[in-house]
Enzyme design. Structure first.
Site, PDB file in Angstrom:
ATOM      1  N   ASN A 102       9.909   0.718   5.547  1.00 37.95           N
ATOM      2  CA  ASN A 102       8.764   1.617   5.368  1.00 37.95           C
ATOM      3  C   ASN A 102       7.541   1.230   6.185  1.00 37.95           C
ATOM      4  O   ASN A 102       6.768   2.092   6.585  1.00 37.95           O
ATOM      5  CB  ASN A 102       8.400   1.643   3.872  1.00 37.95           C
ATOM      6  CG  ASN A 102       7.017   2.201   3.638  1.00 37.95           C
ATOM      7  OD1 ASN A 102       6.803   3.408   3.710  1.00 37.95           O
ATOM      8  ND2 ASN A 102       6.046   1.328   3.401  1.00 37.95           N
TER       9      ASN A 102
ATOM     10  N   TYR B  28       2.969   7.143  18.702  1.00 41.07           N
ATOM     11  CA  TYR B  28       3.490   6.989  17.342  1.00 41.07           C
ATOM     12  C   TYR B  28       4.672   7.949  17.138  1.00 41.07           C
ATOM     13  O   TYR B  28       5.723   7.569  16.619  1.00 41.07           O
ATOM     14  CB  TYR B  28       2.360   7.278  16.353  1.00 41.07           C
ATOM     15  CG  TYR B  28       2.753   7.376  14.900  1.00 41.07           C
ATOM     16  CD1 TYR B  28       3.105   6.248  14.168  1.00 41.07           C
ATOM     17  CD2 TYR B  28       2.731   8.613  14.238  1.00 41.07           C
ATOM     18  CE1 TYR B  28       3.439   6.347  12.825  1.00 41.07           C
ATOM     19  CE2 TYR B  28       3.060   8.717  12.903  1.00 41.07           C
ATOM     20  CZ  TYR B  28       3.411   7.580  12.192  1.00 41.07           C
ATOM     21  OH  TYR B  28       3.743   7.680  10.865  1.00 41.07           O
TER      22      TYR B  28
ATOM     23  N   SER C 151       0.839  -1.200   0.000  1.00 38.45           N
ATOM     24  CA  SER C 151       0.000   0.000   0.000  1.00 38.45           C
ATOM     25  C   SER C 151       0.878   1.255   0.000  1.00 38.45           C
ATOM     26  O   SER C 151       2.075   1.191   0.290  1.00 38.45           O
ATOM     27  CB  SER C 151      -0.864  -0.033   1.282  1.00 38.45           C
ATOM     28  OG  SER C 151      -1.622   1.141   1.417  1.00 38.45           O
TER      29      SER C 151
HETATM   30  P1  NDP Z   1      -0.346   2.626   4.417  1.00 38.73           P
HETATM   31  O1  NDP Z   1      -1.275   2.252   5.515  1.00 38.73           O
HETATM   32  O2  NDP Z   1      -0.900   2.895   3.072  1.00 38.73           O
HETATM   33  O3  NDP Z   1       0.806   1.517   4.300  1.00 38.73           O
HETATM   34  C1  NDP Z   1       1.379   0.914   5.427  1.00 38.73           C
HETATM   35  C2  NDP Z   1       2.096  -0.343   5.009  1.00 38.73           C
HETATM   36  O4  NDP Z   1       2.673  -0.954   6.176  1.00 38.73           O
HETATM   37  C3  NDP Z   1       1.152  -1.356   4.378  1.00 38.73           C
HETATM   38  O5  NDP Z   1       1.770  -1.937   3.269  1.00 38.73           O
HETATM   39  C4  NDP Z   1       0.949  -2.378   5.490  1.00 38.73           C
HETATM   40  O6  NDP Z   1       0.763  -3.660   4.938  1.00 38.73           O
HETATM   41  C5  NDP Z   1       2.295  -2.323   6.198  1.00 38.73           C
HETATM   42  N1  NDP Z   1       2.197  -2.831   7.564  1.00 38.73           N
HETATM   43  C6  NDP Z   1       1.555  -2.283   8.620  1.00 38.73           C
HETATM   44  N2  NDP Z   1       1.633  -3.084   9.698  1.00 38.73           N
HETATM   45  C7  NDP Z   1       2.346  -4.173   9.303  1.00 38.73           C
HETATM   46  C8  NDP Z   1       2.755  -5.367   9.954  1.00 38.73           C
HETATM   47  N3  NDP Z   1       2.471  -5.620  11.249  1.00 38.73           N
HETATM   48  N4  NDP Z   1       3.451  -6.288   9.251  1.00 38.73           N
HETATM   49  C9  NDP Z   1       3.736  -6.072   7.946  1.00 38.73           C
HETATM   50  N5  NDP Z   1       3.395  -4.957   7.283  1.00 38.73           N
HETATM   51  C10 NDP Z   1       2.702  -4.023   7.947  1.00 38.73           C
HETATM   52  O7  NDP Z   1       0.413   3.912   4.963  1.00 38.73           O
HETATM   53  P2  NDP Z   1       1.661   4.740   4.379  1.00 38.73           P
HETATM   54  O8  NDP Z   1       2.052   4.287   3.043  1.00 38.73           O
HETATM   55  O9  NDP Z   1       1.335   6.145   4.574  1.00 38.73           O
HETATM   56  O10 NDP Z   1       2.765   4.343   5.456  1.00 38.73           O
HETATM   57  C11 NDP Z   1       4.108   4.051   5.109  1.00 38.73           C
HETATM   58  C12 NDP Z   1       5.037   4.675   6.130  1.00 38.73           C
HETATM   59  O11 NDP Z   1       4.925   6.085   6.055  1.00 38.73           O
HETATM   60  C13 NDP Z   1       4.717   4.292   7.582  1.00 38.73           C
HETATM   61  O12 NDP Z   1       5.924   4.022   8.264  1.00 38.73           O
HETATM   62  C14 NDP Z   1       4.072   5.561   8.134  1.00 38.73           C
HETATM   63  O13 NDP Z   1       4.271   5.674   9.516  1.00 38.73           O
HETATM   64  C15 NDP Z   1       4.831   6.621   7.353  1.00 38.73           C
HETATM   65  N6  NDP Z   1       4.190   7.935   7.284  1.00 38.73           N
HETATM   66  C16 NDP Z   1       2.977   8.119   6.654  1.00 38.73           C
HETATM   67  C17 NDP Z   1       2.401   9.374   6.603  1.00 38.73           C
HETATM   68  C18 NDP Z   1       1.095   9.640   5.926  1.00 38.73           C
HETATM   69  O14 NDP Z   1       0.524  10.741   6.115  1.00 38.73           O
HETATM   70  N7  NDP Z   1       0.584   8.741   5.115  1.00 38.73           N
HETATM   71  C19 NDP Z   1       3.048  10.533   7.233  1.00 38.73           C
HETATM   72  C20 NDP Z   1       4.326  10.241   7.822  1.00 38.73           C
HETATM   73  C21 NDP Z   1       4.860   8.986   7.850  1.00 38.73           C
HETATM   74  P3  NDP Z   1      -0.412  -4.699   5.356  1.00 38.73           P
HETATM   75  O15 NDP Z   1      -1.586  -3.919   5.820  1.00 38.73           O
HETATM   76  O16 NDP Z   1      -0.630  -5.495   4.099  1.00 38.73           O
HETATM   77  O17 NDP Z   1       0.229  -5.523   6.426  1.00 38.73           O
END
Ligand code: NDP
Length: 277
Positions: free
Chosen positions: A93, A162, A16
């Site tokens: 990520n 967080y 994602s």
């Molecule tokens: P999304 O929710 O779109 O993506 C998060 C991803 O992390 C997914 O692919 C999800 O995969 C994976 N993930 C979450 N928990 C787990 C787990 N326990 N095991 C394996 N995979 C996991 O959010 P973003 O793309 O926005 O997030 C990406 C990064 O960016 C994160 O670190 C977030 O903290 C950071 N970020 C995002 C911001 C925003 O505004 N969007 C702002 C600042 C930082 P699945 O659900 O398939 O497990």
């Protein structure tokens, strides 16, 4: 020759948002990529996008699993080495903010939430780096962590735990960068502001609340001076820059902010005094 030809990358959280865009970009520019997440359907969508953008199926390795579990981490490293023989780029990520079901925020939210937040956003990064260490040293590779402006210096009370986890990640980036640079391995990170991804859904917001939140913040100049939320592709471009030694070899241990101006916005300068006088 494409920028990441002959490079092998692991991108966590690539089912994602930012991770997906990063995996697609690296693959488009020649990398062999391991994509991973818990949701197999969403990983399939990522693979489809890679293929649509010119990637080859033999250059994509898939691991479905929970990154907070050691078995998933071990499988990530093992299957990448079996498929591609090395690891050049590690993009840490995967991450999320969890809401307290009781609705409490700040230090009122329960400590189990704190443990979960640290486990995913910080501990899992340390563990995966430990597992990738000899392989990254062998390839003189690059690590890019994905942090957040919630790490500070401004406090985001709604996301206290967080933010604490991401602040820890920033210090981890700095410490690891000095630990690893004698081996030729660089460590940097990106700190996004509000980016349109599945992030708010993962917090627990329904789609309508996500749309309202993004539209509201985008319309407030003292929240996002750029007047819009960021796109995951924009963060992917920065991650690729930091993963590419030809572009960024002299950048070591930095957390690069990419937030449309959010972290610089103070209430006072955002208000037009000419309308007051
Ligand atoms: P999304 O929710 O779109 O993506 C998060 C991803 O992390 C997914 O692919 C999800 O995969 C994976 N993930 C979450 N928990 C787990 C787990 N326990 N095991 C394996 N995979 C996991 O959010 P973003 O793309 O926005 O997030 C990406 C990064 O960016 C994160 O670190 C977030 O903290 C950071 N970020 C995002 C911001 C925003 O505004 N969007 C702002 C600042 C930082 P699945 O659900 O398939 O497990």
């Amino acid at each position: 020759m494409a920028r990441f030809s002959n490079k092998v990358a692991i991108v966590t959280g690539s089912s994602s948002g930012i991770g997906r865009s990063t995996a697609v970009l690296l693959a488009k520019e020649g990398a062999k990529v391991t994509v991973t997440g818990r949701n197999p359907e969403k990983i399939r969508e990522t693979v489809d996008e890679i293929l649509k953008n010119g990637g080859k199926s033999e250059d994509v390795n898939i691991v479905i699993g929970d990154l907070t579990e050691s078995e998933c981490q071990a499988e990530l490293v093992k299957s990448t080495l079996e498929r591609f023989g090395k690891i050049d780029i590690l993009v840490n990520n995967a991450g999320a903010a969890f809401a307290d079901p009781s609705g409490k925020v700040g230090t009122e939210s329960n400590l189990g939430l704190f443990d979960d937040m640290l486990k995913l956003n910080l501990r899992s990064v340390i563990e995966l780096v430990q597992k990738c260490r000899p392989h990254l040293i062998a390839s003189k590779g690059d690590i890019v962590n994905v942090s957040s402006i919630a790490a500070g210096p401004s406090p985001f009370v709604y996301y206290t735990y967080y933010g604490v986890a991401k602040a820890g990640l920033d210090q981890l980036t700095r410490c690891m960068s000095i630990e690893f640079i004698p081996f030729g391995v660089r460590v940097n990170s990106v700190s996004p502001g509000l980016i349109s991804t599945g992030f708010l859904n993962a917090v627990g917001f329904p789609n309508d609340a996500v749309r309202k939140t993004e539209e509201y913040y985008a319309s407030q100049r003292d929240c996002i001076p750029a007047g819009r939320t960021g796109k995951p592709e924009e963060i992917a471009t920065l991650i690729a820059f930091l993963a590419d030694k030809n572009s960024s070899a002299f950048i070591i241990g930095q957390s690069v902010v990419i937030d449309g101006g959010t972290s610089l916005a103070l209430g006072m300068p955002s208000h037009d005094l000419s309308k007051v006088l």
